[in-house]
Write a protein that holds these residues in place. Structure first.
Motif, PDB file in Angstrom:
ATOM      1  N   SER A 113      22.745 -38.194  -0.687  1.00 37.17           N
ATOM      2  CA  SER A 113      24.198 -38.181  -0.892  1.00 37.17           C
ATOM      3  C   SER A 113      24.561 -37.674  -2.285  1.00 37.17           C
ATOM      4  O   SER A 113      25.373 -36.763  -2.435  1.00 37.17           O
ATOM      5  CB  SER A 113      24.767 -39.577  -0.655  1.00 37.17           C
ATOM      6  OG  SER A 113      24.152 -40.521  -1.525  1.00 37.17           O
ATOM      7  N   SER A 114      23.989 -38.263  -3.310  1.00 37.30           N
ATOM      8  CA  SER A 114      24.233 -37.834  -4.686  1.00 37.30           C
ATOM      9  C   SER A 114      23.283 -38.589  -5.603  1.00 37.30           C
ATOM     10  O   SER A 114      22.672 -39.586  -5.202  1.00 37.30           O
ATOM     11  CB  SER A 114      25.688 -38.117  -5.105  1.00 37.30           C
ATOM     12  OG  SER A 114      25.926 -39.522  -5.117  1.00 37.30           O
ATOM     13  N   VAL A 115      23.135 -38.086  -6.830  1.00 32.57           N
ATOM     14  CA  VAL A 115      22.370 -38.808  -7.848  1.00 32.57           C
ATOM     15  C   VAL A 115      23.224 -38.899  -9.102  1.00 32.57           C
ATOM     16  O   VAL A 115      24.081 -38.053  -9.352  1.00 32.57           O
ATOM     17  CB  VAL A 115      21.024 -38.123  -8.163  1.00 32.57           C
ATOM     18  CG1 VAL A 115      20.107 -38.137  -6.957  1.00 32.57           C
ATOM     19  CG2 VAL A 115      21.233 -36.696  -8.671  1.00 32.57           C
ATOM     20  N   GLY A 116      22.972 -39.944  -9.880  1.00 30.12           N
ATOM     21  CA  GLY A 116      23.729 -40.159 -11.104  1.00 30.12           C
ATOM     22  C   GLY A 116      22.827 -40.332 -12.296  1.00 30.12           C
ATOM     23  O   GLY A 116      21.677 -39.860 -12.316  1.00 30.12           O
ATOM     24  N   ASP A 117      23.313 -41.068 -13.292  1.00 34.33           N
ATOM     25  CA  ASP A 117      22.576 -41.223 -14.537  1.00 34.33           C
ATOM     26  C   ASP A 117      21.221 -41.915 -14.341  1.00 34.33           C
ATOM     27  O   ASP A 117      20.253 -41.603 -15.046  1.00 34.33           O
ATOM     28  CB  ASP A 117      23.418 -42.033 -15.532  1.00 34.33           C
ATOM     29  CG  ASP A 117      24.588 -41.230 -16.082  1.00 34.33           C
ATOM     30  OD1 ASP A 117      24.656 -40.015 -15.791  1.00 34.33           O
ATOM     31  OD2 ASP A 117      25.432 -41.815 -16.789  1.00 34.33           O
ATOM     32  N   ASN A 118      21.129 -42.849 -13.396  1.00 34.91           N
ATOM     33  CA  ASN A 118      19.871 -43.590 -13.222  1.00 34.91           C
ATOM     34  C   ASN A 118      18.718 -42.661 -12.856  1.00 34.91           C
ATOM     35  O   ASN A 118      17.614 -42.771 -13.397  1.00 34.91           O
ATOM     36  CB  ASN A 118      20.035 -44.659 -12.136  1.00 34.91           C
ATOM     37  CG  ASN A 118      20.925 -45.791 -12.578  1.00 34.91           C
ATOM     38  OD1 ASN A 118      21.114 -46.026 -13.772  1.00 34.91           O
ATOM     39  ND2 ASN A 118      21.503 -46.503 -11.625  1.00 34.91           N
ATOM     40  N   THR A 119      18.966 -41.732 -11.919  1.00 36.93           N
ATOM     41  CA  THR A 119      17.914 -40.800 -11.514  1.00 36.93           C
ATOM     42  C   THR A 119      17.589 -39.821 -12.627  1.00 36.93           C
ATOM     43  O   THR A 119      16.415 -39.589 -12.945  1.00 36.93           O
ATOM     44  CB  THR A 119      18.348 -40.023 -10.254  1.00 36.93           C
ATOM     45  OG1 THR A 119      18.617 -40.940  -9.203  1.00 36.93           O
ATOM     46  CG2 THR A 119      17.254 -39.061  -9.813  1.00 36.93           C
ATOM     47  N   VAL A 120      18.605 -39.240 -13.236  1.00 37.88           N
ATOM     48  CA  VAL A 120      18.390 -38.243 -14.277  1.00 37.88           C
ATOM     49  C   VAL A 120      17.707 -38.865 -15.486  1.00 37.88           C
ATOM     50  O   VAL A 120      16.798 -38.275 -16.090  1.00 37.88           O
ATOM     51  CB  VAL A 120      19.730 -37.594 -14.669  1.00 37.88           C
ATOM     52  CG1 VAL A 120      19.543 -36.652 -15.859  1.00 37.88           C
ATOM     53  CG2 VAL A 120      20.322 -36.842 -13.483  1.00 37.88           C
ATOM     54  N   GLN A 121      18.106 -40.088 -15.856  1.00 38.65           N
ATOM     55  CA  GLN A 121      17.486 -40.761 -16.997  1.00 38.65           C
ATOM     56  C   GLN A 121      16.025 -41.076 -16.715  1.00 38.65           C
ATOM     57  O   GLN A 121      15.173 -41.024 -17.614  1.00 38.65           O
ATOM     58  CB  GLN A 121      18.252 -42.051 -17.301  1.00 38.65           C
ATOM     59  CG  GLN A 121      17.901 -42.659 -18.650  1.00 38.65           C
ATOM     60  CD  GLN A 121      18.879 -43.756 -19.042  1.00 38.65           C
ATOM     61  OE1 GLN A 121      19.586 -44.302 -18.195  1.00 38.65           O
ATOM     62  NE2 GLN A 121      18.930 -44.072 -20.325  1.00 38.65           N
TER      63      GLN A 121
ATOM     64  N   VAL B 196      26.375 -36.523 -10.148  1.00 35.84           N
ATOM     65  CA  VAL B 196      27.503 -37.269 -10.711  1.00 35.84           C
ATOM     66  C   VAL B 196      26.981 -37.972 -11.955  1.00 35.84           C
ATOM     67  O   VAL B 196      26.605 -39.142 -11.928  1.00 35.84           O
ATOM     68  CB  VAL B 196      28.062 -38.271  -9.689  1.00 35.84           C
ATOM     69  CG1 VAL B 196      29.315 -38.948 -10.233  1.00 35.84           C
ATOM     70  CG2 VAL B 196      28.375 -37.583  -8.370  1.00 35.84           C
ATOM     71  N   THR B 197      26.936 -37.245 -13.066  1.00 34.97           N
ATOM     72  CA  THR B 197      26.282 -37.740 -14.277  1.00 34.97           C
ATOM     73  C   THR B 197      27.227 -37.709 -15.476  1.00 34.97           C
ATOM     74  O   THR B 197      28.262 -37.035 -15.462  1.00 34.97           O
ATOM     75  CB  THR B 197      25.048 -36.879 -14.603  1.00 34.97           C
ATOM     76  OG1 THR B 197      25.464 -35.515 -14.759  1.00 34.97           O
ATOM     77  CG2 THR B 197      24.023 -36.959 -13.483  1.00 34.97           C
ATOM     78  N   SER B 198      26.819 -38.425 -16.516  1.00 34.75           N
ATOM     79  CA  SER B 198      27.570 -38.389 -17.773  1.00 34.75           C
ATOM     80  C   SER B 198      27.364 -37.039 -18.440  1.00 34.75           C
ATOM     81  O   SER B 198      26.341 -36.374 -18.235  1.00 34.75           O
ATOM     82  CB  SER B 198      27.103 -39.510 -18.707  1.00 34.75           C
ATOM     83  OG  SER B 198      27.243 -40.770 -18.087  1.00 34.75           O
ATOM     84  N   GLU B 199      28.325 -36.654 -19.275  1.00 35.21           N
ATOM     85  CA  GLU B 199      28.233 -35.365 -19.944  1.00 35.21           C
ATOM     86  C   GLU B 199      27.004 -35.309 -20.856  1.00 35.21           C
ATOM     87  O   GLU B 199      26.744 -36.221 -21.636  1.00 35.21           O
ATOM     88  CB  GLU B 199      29.502 -35.100 -20.756  1.00 35.21           C
ATOM     89  CG  GLU B 199      29.536 -33.715 -21.368  1.00 35.21           C
ATOM     90  CD  GLU B 199      30.890 -33.392 -21.975  1.00 35.21           C
ATOM     91  OE1 GLU B 199      30.992 -32.344 -22.640  1.00 35.21           O
ATOM     92  OE2 GLU B 199      31.841 -34.179 -21.779  1.00 35.21           O
ATOM     93  N   GLY B 200      26.236 -34.239 -20.721  1.00 30.54           N
ATOM     94  CA  GLY B 200      25.048 -34.033 -21.541  1.00 30.54           C
ATOM     95  C   GLY B 200      23.782 -34.603 -20.932  1.00 30.54           C
ATOM     96  O   GLY B 200      22.673 -34.203 -21.324  1.00 30.54           O
ATOM     97  N   MET B 201      23.883 -35.521 -19.974  1.00 34.51           N
ATOM     98  CA  MET B 201      22.710 -36.174 -19.412  1.00 34.51           C
ATOM     99  C   MET B 201      21.824 -35.186 -18.654  1.00 34.51           C
ATOM    100  O   MET B 201      20.611 -35.114 -18.856  1.00 34.51           O
ATOM    101  CB  MET B 201      23.137 -37.314 -18.494  1.00 34.51           C
ATOM    102  CG  MET B 201      21.987 -38.104 -17.888  1.00 34.51           C
ATOM    103  SD  MET B 201      21.089 -39.092 -19.102  1.00 34.51           S
ATOM    104  CE  MET B 201      22.321 -40.382 -19.413  1.00 34.51           C
TER     105      MET B 201
END
Length: 480
Positions: free
Chosen positions: A398-406, A430-435
């Motif tokens: 569905s989507s990934v956010g900061d937890n996956t990218v971090q 769906v991540t924070s800017e710069g992540m």
């Protein structure tokens, strides 16, 4: 003055010709319904050695001196007008092994059924050189000419793909002829033949590559009864409707008994082959013993000792009910596509359980398609130490956010996840800017390919900077 192209060394020119004609087989595009009749090297590409020979005398001489250029022939929409060219094409291939493709669109043309039969007859004159045979045919009786194959002549045939659309037959009778060929190693069944049970009679013990389409009412036990003989299987692609509840794990005391029963079954030929040469009484006794061994063997996970690539199209729920029944110690590539309809929350626990059961630390490629999978399940999967050898990861969820990218971020001087990753595909980010930018940059230069979906919640500054990075380095970025 001669042109630069005339000064190309002959060895290099031959390599260019081979590259031109070696596009892999894929299904024709969606526009194939209006695509004109053609003769090419493959169905998916417009390459033809005749085109090379039309450039100049040197190229013509070179192409005629390379029988391998003429060893692959794809006939799309068979026509009588093609027969002379096909005959010439096959003559120029000399004695090299042949890959032959015959494709008819979904709507048959009765006026050209005789042309198809004539082309098949022409192919059969070179049966001793068949290496790969692909046929996608329409009409009332498209398989009749294949039911009388010259089995003794087909001494090189390794791979067969058949699709007879709506053809009705007894277990796909052409398959029964192909199964007698001792060199056969790769099979792709069509839905019509599979529904009628063609796969149940296959020589599973010698097959290395198998593709089985979705068959209504195919149970996991009935599939396992076939693949338990597949000790040489290297590549398996299967589509299945998964049961809502997986089979409960067998009692520990049955493990050794189940493994012994599996060894006993594999020591014999598959059902229906060896009974023909012994008395009825002995055959009945051995059949009863085999059935008992079969029931016992299916209690424990089936060990496929040589399987390296597995692709599962799981309908209804995730692939847990099937993967819970397998042990794959040599697995390198795992592709799972979930088409969920049952109210079962998608999980990744069964993937980790498979790797642990198989003693596996060397999985190279993992691809998961599941629009309903939550990010916390992705995080659980990526933290498994069994995945640390991954080079290619595709997450179509569905989507990934900061937890996956971090989790994928590389920090200097610290141990990090997936240290060998070179190819990464992500869904909506769906991540924070710069992540996202920091994660990709931290994995340079080893991470050389990244693909992800851009949505309204994706930081556009990250996308712009990643595109700039791709423009000045060898890094490959693809956004949707």
């Amino acid at each position: 003055m001669s042109s630069h192209i005339d000064r190309i060394p002959l060895e290099l020119l031959e390599k260019v010709f081979k590259f031109y004609a070696s596009d892999g087989l894929t299904e024709p595009s969606l526009g194939s319904t209006i695509r004109p009749s053609s003769l090419t090297s493959t169905l998916s590409f417009s390459a033809s050695p005749f085109i090379l020979g039309a450039v100049c005398s040197l190229w013509r001489e070179t192409s005629l001196a390379m029988p391998c250029l003429w060893s692959s022939l794809a006939v799309y929409r068979p026509r009588y007008a093609q027969i002379g060219t096909i005959r010439l094409w096959l003559e120029r291939s000399k004695e090299v092994p042949l890959s032959l493709y015959l494709y008819e669109p979904f709507i048959p043309d009765p006026a050209n059924e005789e042309a198809r039969e004539s082309i098949l007859f022409l192919f059969l004159r070179h049966a001793h050189r068949w290496k790969h045979f692909y046929a996608k045919l329409s009409g009332d009786h498209p398989a009749e000419s294949l039911c009388t194959l010259p089995i003794n002549d087909l001494i090189m045939l390794e791979s067969v793909e058949l699709d007879f659309r709506e053809h009705v037959g007894d277990y796909g009778s052409p398959w029964l002829s192909f199964y007698k060929i001792s060199s056969l190693r790769r099979v792709t069944w069509d839905s019509s033949s599979a529904i009628r049970g063609a796969h149940n009679f296959a020589p599973w013990s010698t097959l290395t590559h198998v593709k089985l389409p979705l068959v209504p009412n195919l149970t996991i036990d009935s599939l396992l009864k076939n693949i338990l003989y597949a000790v040489n299987l290297v590549d398996l692609e299967v589509a299945m409707s998964m049961p809502l509840e997986p089979l409960p794990p067998p009692p520990a005391r049955l493990k050794c008994v189940s493994e012994a029963a599996l060894e006993s079954l594999r020591a014999q030929l598959p059902p229906g082959w060896w009974e023909r040469t012994i008395s009825d009484a002995v055959a009945l006794g051995r059949a009863m013993q085999r059935e008992e061994n079969l029931r016992t063997a299916l209690f424990a996970p089936i060990d496929l000792p040589n399987l390296q690539s597995l692709k599962i199209h799981a309908h209804g729920r995730d692939a847990a009910p099937l993967l819970d029944r397998l042990k794959l110690p040599e697995l390198k590539s795992l592709h799972i596509l979930h088409y969920t309809t049952y109210p079962v929350a998608p999980s990744t626990r069964y993937i980790i359980a498979l790797l642990e059961r198989s003693g596996l630390y060397k999985l190279d490629t993992l691809s998961i398609y599941d629009p309903d999978m939550r990010e916390d399940e992705v995080v659980k999967l990526l933290t498994s130490r069994r995945l640390q050898a991954l080079r290619k990861l595709e997450l179509l969820v569905s989507s990934v956010g900061d937890n996956t990218v971090q989790l994928l971020f590389v920090r200097r001087g610290m141990q990090y996840r997936l240290p060998y990753l070179t190819h990464l595909v992500l869904p909506d980010c769906v991540t924070s800017e710069g992540m996202l930018l920091k994660m990709v940059v931290s994995r340079q230069p080893l991470l050389n390919t990244v693909k992800f979906c851009v949505t309204a919640d994706t930081p556009m500054s990250d996308v712009a900077k990643l595109r700039k990075l791709a423009s000045r380095t060898g890094f490959c970025l693809s956004t949707v």
